[in-house]
Write a protein that holds these residues in place. Structure first.
Motif, mmCIF file in Angstrom:
data_model
loop_
_atom_site.group_PDB
_atom_site.id
_atom_site.type_symbol
_atom_site.label_atom_id
_atom_site.label_comp_id
_atom_site.label_asym_id
_atom_site.label_seq_id
_atom_site.Cartn_x
_atom_site.Cartn_y
_atom_site.Cartn_z
ATOM 1 N N ALA A 86 -6.151 3.184 -0.802
ATOM 2 C CA ALA A 86 -4.907 2.905 -0.266
ATOM 3 C C ALA A 86 -4.579 3.144 1.225
ATOM 4 N N ASP A 87 -5.181 4.325 1.685
ATOM 5 C CA ASP A 87 -5.034 4.769 3.165
ATOM 6 C C ASP A 87 -5.534 3.716 4.193
ATOM 7 N N ARG A 92 3.657 5.437 4.237
ATOM 8 C CA ARG A 92 4.038 6.210 5.477
ATOM 9 C C ARG A 92 5.215 6.013 6.089
ATOM 10 N N ALA A 109 -2.557 -2.906 6.999
ATOM 11 C CA ALA A 109 -1.619 -3.455 6.627
ATOM 12 C C ALA A 109 -0.261 -3.044 7.611
ATOM 13 N N ALA A 110 -0.632 -2.217 8.645
ATOM 14 C CA ALA A 110 0.189 -1.893 9.820
ATOM 15 C C ALA A 110 0.499 -3.159 10.901
ATOM 16 N N CYS A 111 -0.463 -4.094 10.629
ATOM 17 C CA CYS A 111 -0.269 -4.969 11.710
ATOM 18 C C CYS A 111 1.098 -5.663 11.888
ATOM 19 N N PRO A 126 0.772 -1.232 0.101
ATOM 20 C CA PRO A 126 -0.035 0.153 0.055
ATOM 21 C C PRO A 126 0.752 1.309 -0.037
ATOM 22 N N HIS A 186 -6.756 -5.690 4.227
ATOM 23 C CA HIS A 186 -5.472 -5.039 3.326
ATOM 24 C C HIS A 186 -5.666 -5.470 2.066
ATOM 25 N N LEU A 187 -5.671 -6.641 1.800
ATOM 26 C CA LEU A 187 -5.433 -6.957 0.315
ATOM 27 C C LEU A 187 -6.916 -7.162 -0.384
ATOM 28 N N MET A 192 -3.428 0.558 4.097
ATOM 29 C CA MET A 192 -2.181 0.777 4.918
ATOM 30 C C MET A 192 -2.690 0.550 6.350
ATOM 31 N N ASP A 193 -3.617 1.255 6.597
ATOM 32 C CA ASP A 193 -4.162 1.081 8.400
ATOM 33 C C ASP A 193 -4.150 -0.167 8.579
#
Lengths: 637, 254
Positions: free
Chosen positions: B154-155, A159, B161-163, A133, B188-189, B158-159
């Motif tokens: 995308a955001d 990020r 995917a941050a795991c 992402p 995420h996917l 990303m939220d």
């Protein structure tokens, strides 16, 4: 052995294409007959494992953590470079190549760096296809930013967690191949020796970190992706378990180690707070895009930074380097910070820090915009220091971050041992004497996704590899050497802990072989490291047993290697009587205190060959020729 | 700023997976409030080593809150009670002089204890192996800008995917469910166009793996969200359930 880098002929831009055509291919049906060992699961190791398995090879992958997803690539924050030129600001493969060679202070191989720049674009394509992402603009296209000394915006980012996202992408590809049974995954294993049979790398010996068993694994080729040696300094931004044991033990088995003195000190880390600190934390360099670095003009000013008026501040980077300003390359920015602190202008409790101030950026763009860009970094800073960087300027200081040196490899990424390939930070090849920001992720993935799949095929197709089993004498010898070292470590039962000795080693290296070096200091350091090493083997205490989950023993093995490796770094630093990039010898500087290269005598790679304990290593030279860029004095004025 | 405090530690000690463990008490004297709780354990371990005792085993690596290797339950909270914080980033300034701190490993059937505070979380890897990826081989991907993705999507991706895969969600859940972990990857996917073709298969296979590995189900306790060091939202669980339902009703995946 002469050092032949095997660089293909022809014009620079055609070398890789030509080489790929000339490399022998392994027939698709034959790939399944080959076993490949990959050690390490950072960006290089995960991407190599996945790509090789996709091609049909049988891969065994090893990592020291509990899961391949945890390798330290995960901590890279800022981004990954590529020459896409999406922002239309004048980037090109040639410019990325040129910037990387120049940034490395002309101590990298032209052909390797050009290939890296060529591959950079393909990496981004592949990562997007994997579902990384990346940040995007309002129109849905990929966003770019300028990063660490680049004058174009070529850095892609997710990020402040780009390394994490890229690693999780590679990890997901790796996981898919594990599910397909093309990769056998061995977590919590530490490689402790390489097995060489008839001159070919044919396997490894690894310790099972849970049971303590010493295990043997055979293969047709071994790929080392075990990262750098920054933890020789004890305090660094590396993860706690990052170590040099695999690469150093391979060096002791005959592979050459190149440019070990090239270490990178990162300018924006959170300063040291006390004796019990276990590691340093990096703040992404992207912060320098909007933060302004300064120190008070009058060091006696002990008032809070916000109260110091503009006229009493010294924005030393902006003053010294008007065109690059706060974005000067890492080595330059780091040395400048040290210079200010050495003059007594440092801030904070220890005086070993400078300010990185966002007040102007917040005034200009608003807090929201700054939060969007750096929110997670600001949060991390506040967690560690207890101070709010939206209100009080951050304090930063340089710390060891990346090591450009590594095992010597040729254009195929093969070391001086046949069948032993070295990828990512563990090799020396692409960054010369200094790595540019956002280039490490690019190199790790280029090596793993797009270089090794071709070059390993060339090796396997053209090599006679006799059948073998792990009962071979060479495996037995390696196992017994490893076991006897472990027994010795556990039996010393002295008075100093492993960490205590490691901390002392780190201080010696930091003081004498760190940001700036001089010959007397290096000589002094060499003696001290030798003495400390002798003390380690007489006076270390390692509790517990070998057949157990024994983290003290793990560290003891690593520190034993660092104590030898540190001396090799010093030998290399003493030999290189010039300054270049991250290697700054005080005797060689320009009037403006910049690194003064000596291209006549030192435009080469120094590759060291092990000749036995307490013997001087043999020196081998790989001359570097620059046919496409002109050697110039780096200037960031 | 640098203050020193003294504490009493109650730490879970267990030699081997199948051996009985127990809490042991250790005094921690003159601990700088600037160090992290793991650095405090380093200090205790140095003392134990010099006294000839077995140091406390605990997993850790990056010490900057991103690798997901560390984790323990501190005073009843996975990673301690500071919001959005991993164990390695939990600093001693959040404790007071004289406090007692109880530290124990993740407790879940799917995470057997290896030693002391270290547990085996390979079950999480196996959930990912069941489908937490997009099946693209290296090479042949279209240009990265060929498919625009709305910034919002995308955001959100990303939220999720941050795991960091630390397992705190499982440790926090009364049912030891890995729904937040699985939901984050599935979301995420599924949020990205590249992940759509396999969305149905992924949701079904990952959930089946989760069940088979001995994780419990979600009963909306929301403890996972509170304890997640990366503050992953339980919206991701809802999204996973939608993906799963969609897959069960409308796809041929089994």
């Amino acid at each position: 052995m002469s050092l032949d880098a095997k660089i293909p002929g022809g014009p620079l831009a055609d070398k890789w294409d030509r080489h790929r055509f000339e490399l022998k291919l392994v027939n698709p049906a034959n790939k399944r007959k080959f076993e490949i060992i990959v050690v390490g699961t950072g960006l290089a190791g995960s991407s190599a494992s996945a790509s090789l398995a996709e091609l049909g090879y049988n891969v065994k992958t090893f990592c020291i953590q509990d899961s391949p997803r945890r390798a330290h690539s995960i901590a890279a924050q800022g981004g990954i470079n590529a020459a896409k030129n999406y922002p239309n600001d004048g980037d090109s493969i040639w410019r990325l190549f040129y910037d990387t060679v120049k940034g490395g202070d002309f101590r990298a191989r032209e052909a390797n760096v050009y290939r890296l720049a060529q591959i950079s674009n393909t990496i981004i394509d592949h990562c997007v296809a994997q579902g990384i992402p990346f940040a995007r603009d309002y129109g849905g296209l990929l966003a770019n930013r300028s990063f660490g000394g680049a004058q174009v915006s070529r850095t892609f980012y997710a990020r402040g967690q780009t390394g994490q996202q890229l690693l999780l992408g590679a990890y997901s590809a790796l996981s898919r191949q594990i599910a397909e049974k093309k990769i056998e995954m061995y977590p919590r294993r530490e490689m402790l020796d390489l097995v060489i049979i008839d001159g070919q790398a044919r396997g490894i010996v690894a310790r099972n970190l849970i049971s303590g068993e010493i295990e043997r694994y055979a293969a047709d080729a071994v790929v080392i992706c075990t990262g750098g040696y920054g933890n020789v300094f004890f305090l660094s931004t590396n993860a706690m378990a990052s170590n040099a044991s695999a690469t150093f033990r391979i060096y002791k088995k005959g592979a050459y180690f190149a440019n070990p003195c090239f270490t990178q000190i990162h300018p924006t880390c959170i300063p040291v707070h006390g004796t019990y600190q276990a590691k340093l934390t990096l703040m992404s360099e992207s912060l320098r895009n909007d933060g302004r670095v300064w120190v008070p003009k009058n060091p006696e000013d002990k008032i809070s930074p916000q109260q110091i008026p503009e006229s009493e501040r010294n924005y030393y980077l902006e003053e010294k380097y008007p065109s690059f300003g706060n974005l000067a390359p890492r080595d330059v920015a780091s040395r400048s910070a040290k210079e200010q602190c050495d003059m007594g202008k440092g801030v904070g409790e220890t005086g070993l820090a400078v300010y990185l101030d966002f007040a102007d950026a917040i005034k200009r763009d608003g807090k929201e915009e700054i939060e969007k860009k750096y929110g997670n970094l600001f949060q991390m800073y506040e967690k560690i220091t207890g101070e709010n960087p939206y209100e009080t300027p951050m304090m930063i200081y340089p710390a060891v971050h990346y090591t450009m040196g590594g095992l010597w490899v040729d254009y195929n990424l093969m070391s001086t041992i046949d069948g032993l390939f070295v990828l990512g930070e563990a090799n020396f090849s692409d960054h010369g004497a200094n790595r540019l920001g956002a280039s490490a992720l690019m190199q790790g993935l280029a090596d793993g996704y797009f270089i090794i799949p071709y070059t390993i095929g060339g090796y396997l197709a053209g090599t006679n590899l006799p059948e073998l089993s792990t009962e071979h004498l060479a495996f037995k010898e390696a196992v017994s050497a490893v076991e006897s070292q472990i027994k010795t470590l556990l039996s010393i039962n002295g008075k100093r802990t492993v960490d205590d000795i490691h901390r002392e080693l780190g201080l010696i290296m930091w003081d004498y072989c760190g940001m700036s070096r001089n010959n007397n200091g290096l000589q002094e350091a060499r003696g001290r490291v030798q003495k400390l090493r002798a003390e380690f083997w007489e006076n270390v205490i390692v509790p517990g047993s070998d057949k157990d989950f024994n983290q003290s023993l793990e560290r003891a093995c690593r520190v034993a290697d660092f104590l030898e490796f540190g001396e090799l770094m010093i030998i290399d630093a003493l030999d290189r009587q010039e300054s270049c990039g991250g290697h700054f010898n005080e005797a060689y500087q320009t009037e403006e205190n910049e690194a003064q290269r000596d291209d006549e005598n030192f435009c080469h790679v120094s590759a060291w060959e092990y000749t036995g304990a307490d013997n001087e290593p043999n020196f081998h030279k790989e001359p570097l020729s620059f046919e496409n860029v002109e050697l110039t004095q780096r200037s960031y004025k | 700023m640098n203050k020193f405090i003294s504490l009493t530690l109650r730490i879970w000690r267990q030699k081997r997976p199948n051996e009985k463990g127990q809490f042991e008490t250790y005094p921690a004297k003159d601990i700088s409030t600037d160090i992290s709780i793991l650095e405090m354990l380093d200090v205790i371990n140095e003392q134990l080593t010099l006294e000839g005792k077995d140091p406390i085993a605990f997993d850790h690596d990056c010490r900057e809150g991103i690798c997901g290797m560390c984790g323990a339950v501190v005073n009843g909270h996975p990673h301690g009670s500071e919001k959005g914080t991993t164990l390695c980033q939990l600093h001693m300034r959040h404790f007071s002089d004289g406090d007692t701190i109880v530290i124990e490993p993740w407790r879940s059937r799917a995470f057997p204890i290896i030693k002391d505070l270290a547990v085996d979380r390979s079950a999480l890897d196996r959930i990912i192996q069941a489908g937490g990826y997009i099946s693209v081989n290296t090479g042949g991907a279209p240009d990265a800008n060929a498919i625009p993705i709305a910034q919002e999507a995308a955001d959100k991706a990303m939220d999720a995917a941050a795991c960091i895969g630390c397992g705190a969600c499982v440790a926090a859940c009364p049912n030891a469910s890995a729904m937040l972990f699985s939901g984050a990857k599935i979301s995420h996917l599924a949020l990205l166009p590249q992940g759509k073709p396999e969305a149905a298969k992924r949701a079904i296979h990952m959930l089946m793996a989760m069940d088979a590995l001995g994780f419990g189900n979600c009963s909306n306790e929301r403890e996972c969200e509170v304890q997640c060091p990366k503050e992953i939202s339980i919206v991701n669980i809802a999204r996973m359930n939608r993906e799963f339902l969609k897959a069960s009703f409308f796809s041929s995946e089994k």
